[in-house]
Design an enzyme around this catalytic site. Structure first.
Site, mmCIF file in Angstrom:
data_model
loop_
_atom_site.group_PDB
_atom_site.id
_atom_site.type_symbol
_atom_site.label_atom_id
_atom_site.label_comp_id
_atom_site.label_asym_id
_atom_site.label_seq_id
_atom_site.Cartn_x
_atom_site.Cartn_y
_atom_site.Cartn_z
ATOM 1 N N GLU A 16 0.711 -1.115 0.004
ATOM 2 C CA GLU A 16 -0.064 0.138 -0.203
ATOM 3 C C GLU A 16 0.770 1.150 -0.004
ATOM 4 O O GLU A 16 1.725 1.317 0.716
ATOM 5 C CB GLU A 16 -0.821 -0.116 1.346
ATOM 6 C CG GLU A 16 -1.725 1.115 1.372
ATOM 7 C CD GLU A 16 -3.273 0.708 2.292
ATOM 8 O OE1 GLU A 16 -4.165 0.090 1.604
ATOM 9 O OE2 GLU A 16 -3.080 0.996 3.107
ATOM 10 N N LYS A 71 0.670 4.743 1.104
ATOM 11 C CA LYS A 71 -0.447 5.461 2.074
ATOM 12 C C LYS A 71 0.498 6.421 2.962
ATOM 13 O O LYS A 71 1.604 5.969 3.643
ATOM 14 C CB LYS A 71 -0.887 4.343 2.986
ATOM 15 C CG LYS A 71 -1.588 4.827 4.490
ATOM 16 C CD LYS A 71 -2.524 3.842 4.906
ATOM 17 C CE LYS A 71 -1.578 2.926 5.929
ATOM 18 N NZ LYS A 71 -2.506 2.067 7.117
ATOM 19 N N LYS A 128 -8.085 2.423 -3.000
ATOM 20 C CA LYS A 128 -8.157 2.266 -1.636
ATOM 21 C C LYS A 128 -9.384 3.544 -1.000
ATOM 22 O O LYS A 128 -8.607 4.643 -0.996
ATOM 23 C CB LYS A 128 -7.022 1.995 -0.814
ATOM 24 C CG LYS A 128 -7.216 1.668 0.482
ATOM 25 C CD LYS A 128 -7.948 0.369 0.714
ATOM 26 C CE LYS A 128 -7.385 -0.603 1.517
ATOM 27 N NZ LYS A 128 -6.438 -0.263 2.824
ATOM 28 N N GLU A 158 -14.322 -5.758 2.210
ATOM 29 C CA GLU A 158 -13.731 -5.762 3.185
ATOM 30 C C GLU A 158 -14.778 -5.940 4.616
ATOM 31 O O GLU A 158 -15.632 -5.482 4.637
ATOM 32 C CB GLU A 158 -12.850 -4.507 3.771
ATOM 33 C CG GLU A 158 -12.292 -4.160 4.986
ATOM 34 C CD GLU A 158 -11.377 -3.242 4.979
ATOM 35 O OE1 GLU A 158 -10.716 -2.940 4.458
ATOM 36 O OE2 GLU A 158 -11.578 -2.284 6.163
ATOM 37 N N ASN A 180 -10.102 -7.027 7.712
ATOM 38 C CA ASN A 180 -9.293 -6.443 8.475
ATOM 39 C C ASN A 180 -9.027 -6.596 9.985
ATOM 40 O O ASN A 180 -9.807 -7.041 10.605
ATOM 41 C CB ASN A 180 -9.985 -4.921 8.330
ATOM 42 C CG ASN A 180 -9.012 -3.811 8.516
ATOM 43 O OD1 ASN A 180 -7.749 -3.917 8.912
ATOM 44 N ND2 ASN A 180 -9.579 -2.628 8.223
ATOM 45 N N GLU A 235 -5.806 -8.141 6.011
ATOM 46 C CA GLU A 235 -5.375 -6.674 5.825
ATOM 47 C C GLU A 235 -4.967 -6.120 7.307
ATOM 48 O O GLU A 235 -5.618 -6.432 8.434
ATOM 49 C CB GLU A 235 -6.584 -5.993 5.521
ATOM 50 C CG GLU A 235 -7.241 -6.317 4.220
ATOM 51 C CD GLU A 235 -8.381 -5.571 3.959
ATOM 52 O OE1 GLU A 235 -8.929 -5.757 2.879
ATOM 53 O OE2 GLU A 235 -8.603 -4.554 4.680
ATOM 54 N N SER A 236 -3.901 -5.186 7.209
ATOM 55 C CA SER A 236 -3.521 -4.499 8.487
ATOM 56 C C SER A 236 -2.612 -5.191 9.472
ATOM 57 O O SER A 236 -3.064 -6.272 9.892
ATOM 58 C CB SER A 236 -4.598 -3.540 9.100
ATOM 59 O OG SER A 236 -5.504 -3.061 8.136
HETATM 60 O O1 LIG Z 1 -0.856 0.098 7.403
HETATM 61 P P1 LIG Z 1 -1.307 -1.436 7.674
HETATM 62 O O2 LIG Z 1 -1.577 -1.585 9.170
HETATM 63 O O3 LIG Z 1 -0.393 -2.433 6.942
HETATM 64 O O4 LIG Z 1 -2.784 -1.579 6.958
HETATM 65 C C1 LIG Z 1 -2.676 -1.468 5.383
HETATM 66 C C2 LIG Z 1 -4.158 -1.417 5.238
HETATM 67 O O5 LIG Z 1 -4.748 -2.819 5.521
HETATM 68 C C3 LIG Z 1 -5.214 -0.243 5.668
HETATM 69 O O6 LIG Z 1 -4.514 0.862 5.423
HETATM 70 C C4 LIG Z 1 -6.798 -0.284 5.584
HETATM 71 C C5 LIG Z 1 -7.383 -1.460 5.562
HETATM 72 N N1 LIG Z 1 -8.726 -1.208 5.135
HETATM 73 C C6 LIG Z 1 -8.727 -0.048 4.996
HETATM 74 C C7 LIG Z 1 -9.632 0.649 4.634
HETATM 75 C C8 LIG Z 1 -9.650 2.004 4.566
HETATM 76 C C9 LIG Z 1 -8.518 2.741 4.449
HETATM 77 C C10 LIG Z 1 -7.437 2.049 5.003
HETATM 78 C C11 LIG Z 1 -7.479 0.551 5.205
#
Ligand SMILES: O=P(O)(O)OC[C@@H](O)[C@@H](O)c1c[nH]c2ccccc12
Length: 499
Positions: A55, A57, A117, A166, A187, A217-218
């Protein structure tokens, strides 16, 4: 709750954007683009082994500014080189400091698919995503009901866009399933309070059928996190912050993947100028290829002789002084030294031919001092056997691939090595085209992978195809001429990712 705030802000933003670019015009522009995309985002996430969506970001509501310095295009290019399967680009401006131009520029620069995104609440945003060059959109179950999710997913499908749907908990996973999602992302971060639990996606994995692509995710950070996903039948990770904070994304991705447990051989093909030899010697590929067949890289027998002599001379000069022991006085000593030190293995030479006669192949191989001949024409198995009776040099057979059957037809060949290249109805190779590597998924014999390999796809080639070796030619050229810097960059990437 933060999500409500973001959705509110998004409504205002979308209303403003509609004033600037009329919905009718955006829709027409989207519909004017081809919809038969083949859904590259899904294809990318289904590649063998494990796949990363990396990503881009700049900031997030939970972390504030993540990247003060934000060269988004370089970041995206580095993700591609590192071997990301796809790139996720935040376009939400108020909370994530995203921008549509990041998506537009990145999508028009990299070859891998790009995800928009954002917080999609209006069909308008889906048309925008298409126009800006995305291959996929994000649909968040916490923001939409099932009928709307379904409607949006179907609209995206009709435009050739994939939808990553998601979810965060059981109920939302069920919503994602109900809306017909082909890709479900769980997520690990709770968008309501920002708490992160990597186990969340693991816990929900079994609610989703195997034919649906499942993305964690995340909050993912370490190779151990990735291993946990692998162990639990999860094949895709979406990661932002960890990559954004890594100064070297190629190294970071290699570290997260873990060792490849082998190093592919490298063949640098189509060397035609003595000027290129120093860069080749420095890069130390396993093979140097010389093209004798008609081609813009063609060399004559005399030129080939000079190139091979120069290669051996410069190689000996560069490495023997440093690596051979002081007491390697006699020829026998040096020979033993070379045998006992595989690292000292010299660069072998491979001649590339199309429909040459057996006698000519033998004569040229002897005269030029080739280690192998690579047959790129209509040579059949009988020809290969006849040739092998007349020479000790290795015989390689190049095969153009349109389907798994094209490769399978050569499984029992007596050729010492097979080389798989893209199919072309007129050209015999070196077209720079990439073929569908999944044709080789079931092929159980060592082979060289050729066809449009370059710095941007070699990491993926190694991880997903695991070829015995990589053949590169146009990928180390600029405007049709071998480029010393590209030779170096390519070599560095292979060394960084394969070990
Ligand atoms: O930076 P991380 O913790 O690796 O997460 C990325 C991504 O999953 C996260 O930005 C995200 C997951 N779902 C979202 C929905 C909207 C905006 C952002 C997100």
């Amino acid at each position: 709750m933060i999500l409500d705030k973001i959705v509110e802000a998004t409504k205002i933003r979308v209303a403003q954007e509609k004033e600037v670019e009329m919905p009718k015009a955006v829709k027409a522009a989207a519909l004017a683009l081809p919809s038969d995309t083949g859904f590259p985002f899904e294809v990318a996430l289904r590649q063998q082994d494990f796949n990363f969506i990396c990503e881009v970001k700049k900031a997030s509501p939970s972390k504030g500014i993540i990247a003060e310095h934000f060269p988004y295009l370089d970041i995206a290019k580095e993700y591609e080189v590192a071997g990301a399967a796809a790139i996720s680009v935040l376009t939400e401006p108020d909370f994530f400091k995203g921008d549509k131009k990041y998506l537009q520029e990145i999508a028009s620069t990299v070859k891998i698919p790009v995800l928009r995104k954002d917080f999609i609440i209006d069909e308008y945003q889906i048309y925008q995503a298409k126009v800006w060059g995305a291959s996929a959109i994000l649909l968040i179950c916490a923001c939409l009901d099932v009928p709307t999710l379904t409607k949006f997913r179907e609209l995206a499908d009709s435009l050739g866009l994939s939808s990553l749907v998601e979810a965060h908990d059981e109920k939302e996973v069920q919503m994602a399933i109900d809306c017909g999602a082909r890709i479900i992302g769980v997520n690990n971060r709770n968008l309501k309070d920002f708490t992160v639990d990597v186990q969340n996606s693991v816990r929900l994995r079994n609610l989703v059928q195997d034919d649906v692509i499942f993305v964690s995710e995340s909050g993912l950070e370490t190779p151990e996190d990735i291993q946990v996903l692998r162990d639990n039948n999860i094949g895709v990770a979406l990661m932002g912050e960890t990559f954004m904070r890594s100064p070297n994304k190629v190294e970071k991705l290699a570290y997260l993947y873990g060792p490849t447990y082998y190093t592919p051989k490298v063949k640098m093909c189509g060397i035609s100028k003595v000027d290129t030899i120093p860069a080749v010697v420095e890069a130390k590929p396993n093979y140097m290829g010389l093209v004798f067949a008609p081609s813009k890289r063609q060399v004559t027998v005399d030129q080939a002789k000079t190139l091979v002599e120069e290669l051996h001379k410069q190689y000996a000069k560069t490495y023997s002084a440093v690596e051979a022991p002081m007491n390697a006085g006699t020829a026998q000593d040096s020979k033993e030294f070379v045998q006992e030190n595989p690292n000292f293995e010299s660069i072998k030479t491979v001649g590339v031919f199309v429909n040459e006669t057996v006698d000519n192949l033998v004569a040229i191989a002897n005269e030029v001092n080739l280690d192998a001949v690579q047959l790129h024409g209509d040579e059949d198995e009988a020809f290969i056997q006849a040739l092998k009776e007349k020479t000790d040099v290795e015989v390689w057979k190049a095969v153009q691939i349109r389907s798994a059957a094209d490769a399978e037809a050569w499984i029992d060949s007596s050729a010492d090595m097979l080389l798989f290249d893209a199919y072309h109805k007129d050209e015999r190779g070196g077209t720079g085209e990439v073929f569908d590597w999944s044709c080789l998924d079931e092929f159980e014999r060592p082979f060289m992978l050729a066809g449009g390999i370059d710095s941007t796809n070699v990491a993926r080639a190694i991880r997903t195809v695991r070829p015995y070796g990589i053949d590169i030619s146009s990928g180390i050229e600029t405007d049709g001429v071998k480029d010393d810097e590209k030779i170096k960059a390519f070599t560095n990437i292979v060394r960084t990712i394969a070990h």
